[in-house]
Design an enzyme around this catalytic site. Structure first.
Site, mmCIF file in Angstrom:
data_model
loop_
_atom_site.group_PDB
_atom_site.id
_atom_site.type_symbol
_atom_site.label_atom_id
_atom_site.label_comp_id
_atom_site.label_asym_id
_atom_site.label_seq_id
_atom_site.Cartn_x
_atom_site.Cartn_y
_atom_site.Cartn_z
ATOM 1 N N HIS A 71 -16.637 -5.064 -21.657
ATOM 2 C CA HIS A 71 -15.756 -5.971 -21.747
ATOM 3 C C HIS A 71 -15.047 -6.007 -22.980
ATOM 4 O O HIS A 71 -15.730 -5.855 -24.034
ATOM 5 C CB HIS A 71 -16.247 -7.409 -20.955
ATOM 6 N N GLU A 73 -14.740 -8.525 -24.906
ATOM 7 C CA GLU A 73 -15.603 -9.445 -26.063
ATOM 8 C C GLU A 73 -16.676 -8.712 -26.659
ATOM 9 O O GLU A 73 -16.769 -8.594 -27.656
ATOM 10 C CB GLU A 73 -16.316 -10.844 -25.468
ATOM 11 N N ALA A 193 26.559 8.034 1.398
ATOM 12 C CA ALA A 193 26.792 7.778 2.792
ATOM 13 C C ALA A 193 26.436 9.027 3.763
ATOM 14 O O ALA A 193 26.150 8.786 4.964
ATOM 15 C CB ALA A 193 28.530 7.780 3.015
ATOM 16 N N THR A 225 11.890 6.348 5.095
ATOM 17 C CA THR A 225 11.976 7.168 3.977
ATOM 18 C C THR A 225 11.270 8.341 4.251
ATOM 19 O O THR A 225 11.745 9.377 3.631
ATOM 20 C CB THR A 225 11.185 6.262 2.773
ATOM 21 N N LEU A 233 4.711 11.549 -2.679
ATOM 22 C CA LEU A 233 4.067 10.339 -3.216
ATOM 23 C C LEU A 233 2.742 10.438 -4.006
ATOM 24 O O LEU A 233 1.683 10.074 -3.498
ATOM 25 C CB LEU A 233 3.669 9.384 -1.944
ATOM 26 N N ARG A 236 2.251 13.011 -10.348
ATOM 27 C CA ARG A 236 2.552 14.402 -10.967
ATOM 28 C C ARG A 236 2.869 14.589 -12.555
ATOM 29 O O ARG A 236 3.284 13.759 -13.074
ATOM 30 C CB ARG A 236 3.454 15.073 -10.126
ATOM 31 N N SER A 254 5.421 1.922 12.615
ATOM 32 C CA SER A 254 4.918 1.235 13.811
ATOM 33 C C SER A 254 4.480 2.031 14.960
ATOM 34 O O SER A 254 3.208 1.942 15.596
ATOM 35 C CB SER A 254 6.139 0.334 14.565
ATOM 36 N N GLU A 307 7.722 1.716 -2.537
ATOM 37 C CA GLU A 307 8.727 2.406 -3.033
ATOM 38 C C GLU A 307 9.838 2.688 -1.979
ATOM 39 O O GLU A 307 10.681 3.581 -2.028
ATOM 40 C CB GLU A 307 8.300 4.013 -3.274
ATOM 41 N N GLY A 309 11.884 2.122 2.006
ATOM 42 C CA GLY A 309 13.459 2.035 1.920
ATOM 43 C C GLY A 309 13.685 0.651 1.752
ATOM 44 O O GLY A 309 13.135 -0.295 1.854
#
Ligand SMILES: NC(=O)c1ccc[n+]([C@@H]2O[C@H](COP(=O)([O-])OP(=O)(O)OC[C@H]3O[C@@H](n4cnc5c(N)ncnc54)[C@H](OP(=O)(O)O)[C@@H]3O)[C@@H](O)[C@H]2O)c1
Length: 375
Positions: A71, A73, A193, A225, A233, A236, A254, A307, A309
């Protein structure tokens, strides 16, 4: 109030509750030191410690580098050696008072003869708490900065809280800290778009995302996404190869629509596809987000990098489950396309979520804004 002797006879009062300027500076320095443990200490807290001589000089410094390692300390005491006797230990977090993988820091401090301890933040994790009581019982003067109202002390506490925000929030809320990361145009678009989104931000920003990923233990995206971008994901290196310890990948999906050949299911890292079948559904029939975080916390995960969407991020925000936003702002404008957040429930300005700006960092032509989000 104690008294101190000057020469043979004269005594003057010494206010032991007085926070000295060098101690305030030492809290900020200890917070800087603590930051060195980000990414390597999880599921432990980051902690920094500075040892000051009675004259106010630094005689030892340390930080907690890795879970299971010494730790802060103990590192600072080793650095100070004999100078630890009579010193003041300034710590970002209350010294631990239990034997985990290492012995208690409270006894290490008393054994070394430290006479005064300044604590910026109380330990909210009950099994390790009680360090200040132990020190006081051993005759050490302890300054707890938590409830102080003076500006210098509050700024020092804020620095110690901020550097350890991930662990403190996770421990207090009993769920992982959630950082929402997004790359957007200056008009707030995350895809054009026609659905193209690679790349809105610069190579420098994208390299920083890999630094962020290396500091968390979990990354998360929505099924939208995965279907749109097929992200891998992973953390790298510059050559694009997976490097170092890989965080757990989580897809919120889902109805298990993740294609079997999706890159997020490759062997580069572990993946959890969170479905309603496994977790049960929320009122809207989709994955129950608090249940996801609860499961992750039970599995020892403390920091989620969300990340996207836009739909999943909005759902997290509405549920009050985003703790900070990391926004990479690219100097481009689209005027159309996907918004950074979609489907949120705020209908009137009075209900807006509030954010406090913490950092602005340039990355090539972009800037990264870090905000803490309040519920
Ligand atoms: N620029 C950036 O930083 C960035 C980052 C990521 C994505 N993007 C862009 O964003 C777009 C994809 O975003 P998206 O909004 O379509 O997808 P998303 O937010 O990744 O995923 C949304 C989906 O997650 C599922 N989900 C399950 N439980 C949910 C819950 N409780 N709340 C909300 N969603 C839940 C829903 O599908 P089910 O009902 O089927 O489960 C929902 O449609 C792409 O164009 C991508 O390029 C940009």
């Amino acid at each position: 109030m104690l008294t101190s002797r000057i020469g043979n006879k004269q005594t003057v009062p010494v206010n032991l509750a007085l926070l000295r300027p060098e101690e305030v500076r030492a809290v900020h320095r200890a917070a800087q030191l603590a930051a060195n443990g980000a990414g390597t200490v999880l599921p432990n807290p980051v902690v920094g410690c500075v040892l000051l001589s009675p004259g106010g000089w630094t005689v030892g410094e340390g930080f907690h580098e890795r879970a299971g390692g010494p730790h802060a300390e103990v590192v600072a005491l080793a650095a100070a050696g004999q100078w630890a006797k009579g010193a003041t230990a300034v710590v970002t977090l209350e010294p631990c008072n239990h034997t985990g993988r290492t012995p208690p820091c409270s006894t290490a401090l008393t054994a070394a003869g430290v006479s005064r301890v300044v604590v910026a933040v109380r330990d909210p994790w009950l099994p390790a708490a009680g360090g200040m009581d132990h020190l006081r019982a051993a005759g050490v003067v302890v300054l707890d900065l938590t409830d102080r109202t003076d500006t210098e002390a509050q700024a020092a506490v804020a620095a110690a809280e901020d550097v350890n925000r991930v662990w403190l929030t996770a421990t207090r809320m009993q769920r992982p800290f959630v950082s929402w990361k997004v790359g957007m145009t200056i008009d707030g678009r995350v895809a054009a778009a026609d659905g193209t989104s690679q790349w809105i931000t610069s190579a420098e920003s994208r390299a920083d995302v890999h630094v962020l990923r290396a500091q968390v233990d979990t990354m998360m995206v929505g099924i939208g996404t995965v279907l749109a971008d097929d992200p891998q994901l992973t953390v790298r290196d510059e050559s694009g190869r997976p490097a170092g310890t890989q965080p757990l990948r989580v897809v919120i999906d889902s109805n298990r629509r993740t294609p079997p050949d999706a890159r997020v299911l490759d062997r580069a890292a572990e993946t959890w596809v969170a479905t309603t079948q496994e977790l049960g559904s929320a009122q809207d029939g989709r994955v129950d987000l608090p249940a996801v975080l609860d499961r992750l916390y039970q599995l020892g995960r403390r920091h989620v990098l969300l990340e996207g969407g836009p739909r999943l991020a909005a759902a997290f925000l509405d549920a009050g489950l985003i703790d900070e936003a990391l926004i990479y702002l690219a100097p481009t404008l689209l005027g159309a396309g996907r918004h950074a957040l979609e489907g949120g429930l705020v209908a009137t300005l009075a209900d807006a979520h509030h954010a406090a700006l913490r950092e602005v960092t340039p990355f090539g032509p972009d800037i990264r804004l870090r905000y803490s989000i309040s519920r």
